[in-house]
Design an enzyme around this catalytic site. Structure first.
Site, PDB file in Angstrom:
ATOM      1  CE  LYS A  13      37.382  43.509  43.211  1.00 29.53           C
ATOM      2  NZ  LYS A  13      37.495  44.316  41.994  1.00 29.53           N
ATOM      3  NE  ARG A  88      41.527  48.270  44.757  1.00 32.38           N
ATOM      4  CZ  ARG A  88      40.217  48.300  44.978  1.00 32.38           C
ATOM      5  NH1 ARG A  88      39.658  47.484  45.815  1.00 32.38           N
ATOM      6  NH2 ARG A  88      39.459  49.159  44.341  1.00 32.38           N
ATOM      7  NE  ARG A 127      30.786  50.111  38.387  1.00 38.30           N
ATOM      8  CZ  ARG A 127      31.840  49.524  38.941  1.00 38.30           C
ATOM      9  NH1 ARG A 127      31.719  48.303  39.448  1.00 38.30           N
ATOM     10  NH2 ARG A 127      32.997  50.122  39.001  1.00 38.30           N
ATOM     11  NE  ARG A 133      32.019  52.774  42.141  1.00 36.14           N
ATOM     12  CZ  ARG A 133      32.722  51.685  42.451  1.00 36.14           C
ATOM     13  NH1 ARG A 133      32.093  50.544  42.660  1.00 36.14           N
ATOM     14  NH2 ARG A 133      34.019  51.733  42.557  1.00 36.14           N
ATOM     15  NE  ARG A 144      37.565  52.482  40.019  1.00 38.28           N
ATOM     16  CZ  ARG A 144      36.367  52.293  39.469  1.00 38.28           C
ATOM     17  NH1 ARG A 144      35.828  53.243  38.724  1.00 38.28           N
ATOM     18  NH2 ARG A 144      35.724  51.187  39.657  1.00 38.28           N
TER      19      ARG A 144
END
Ligand code: AMP
Length: 193
Positions: A13, A88, A127, A133, A144
């Site tokens: 996204k 969400r 990632r 992160r 998540r």
């Protein structure tokens, strides 16, 4: 063009929004980015959100809606927007409709980026190595993905039932996927006209 981008963590996204905002000439509004900025600035809201985000759970609807209302009070959204990371859950989807109805700026189209769970997990692991992160730890990623399937996936049906959903296959080169998205948006909005 007023666009909502839907998709699981790792579906691309953010990457797609960065490219689409250039193509469509509209701002990219990411609730994840707004929250990370609040955390980095150490605001009271950021302090409240930090631990929840690190666990990979959802920050309260009230906090996120407040942030979004503030962002939508800025004049650039009159040109349109790409909303990434919101709604969400179903409560957020209704709250967004109410807010945008008040502003007379309804969503034109919601784009679902479709990527298999196997590939999502691979991409997030990549990632995590590249960016580090705080919510890319294995426990947070599991949370998540679970939050996505329990709470966010129903939002796809919300837009489908209202005739505003397009589904785009999210695997391939960055430009290939954004070209697919642009074609899907064009065809969805041409149908309406
Ligand atoms: P993202 O960058 O969109 O993956 O968001 C990162 C994290 O920020 C999420 O895992 C949540 O903890 C929080 N977050 C972002 N958007 C929302 C939202 N709409 N509602 C609740 N929490 C959110």
């Amino acid at each position: 063009m007023r666009l909502v981008l839907l998709g699981a963590p790792g579906s691309g996204k953010g990457t797609q929004a960065t490219r689409l905002k250039e193509q469509l000439g509209v701002p990219h509004i990411s609730t994840g980015d707004l929250l990370r900025a609040a955390v980095a600035a150490g605001t009271p809201l950021g302090l409240q959100a930090k631990a929840v985000m690190e666990r990979g759970e959802l920050v309260s609807d009230e906090i996120v809606l407040g942030m979004l209302e503030e962002r939508f009070s800025q004049p650039d959204i009159a040109r349109g927007f790409i909303l990434d990371g919101y709604p969400r859950n179903l409560a957020q989807a209704s709250a967004l409709d109410a807010l945008l109805h008040r502003l007379n700026l309804p969503v034109d189209v919601a784009v679902q980026l479709d990527v298999s769970t196997e590939l999502l997990v691979q991409r997030i692991a990549g990632r995590a190595q590249a960016e580090g992160r705080a919510d890319d730890t294995p426990e947070a990623v599991t949370n998540r993905l679970r939050v996505y399937s329990d709470q966010t996936a129903p939002v796809i049906d919300y837009y489908r039932e209202r005739g505003r959903l397009v589904c785009v296959y999210g695997v391939g080169g960055m430009e290939e996927v954004s070209d697919r998205i642009l074609a899907a948006i064009r065809s969805a909005t041409a149908d309406e006209a």
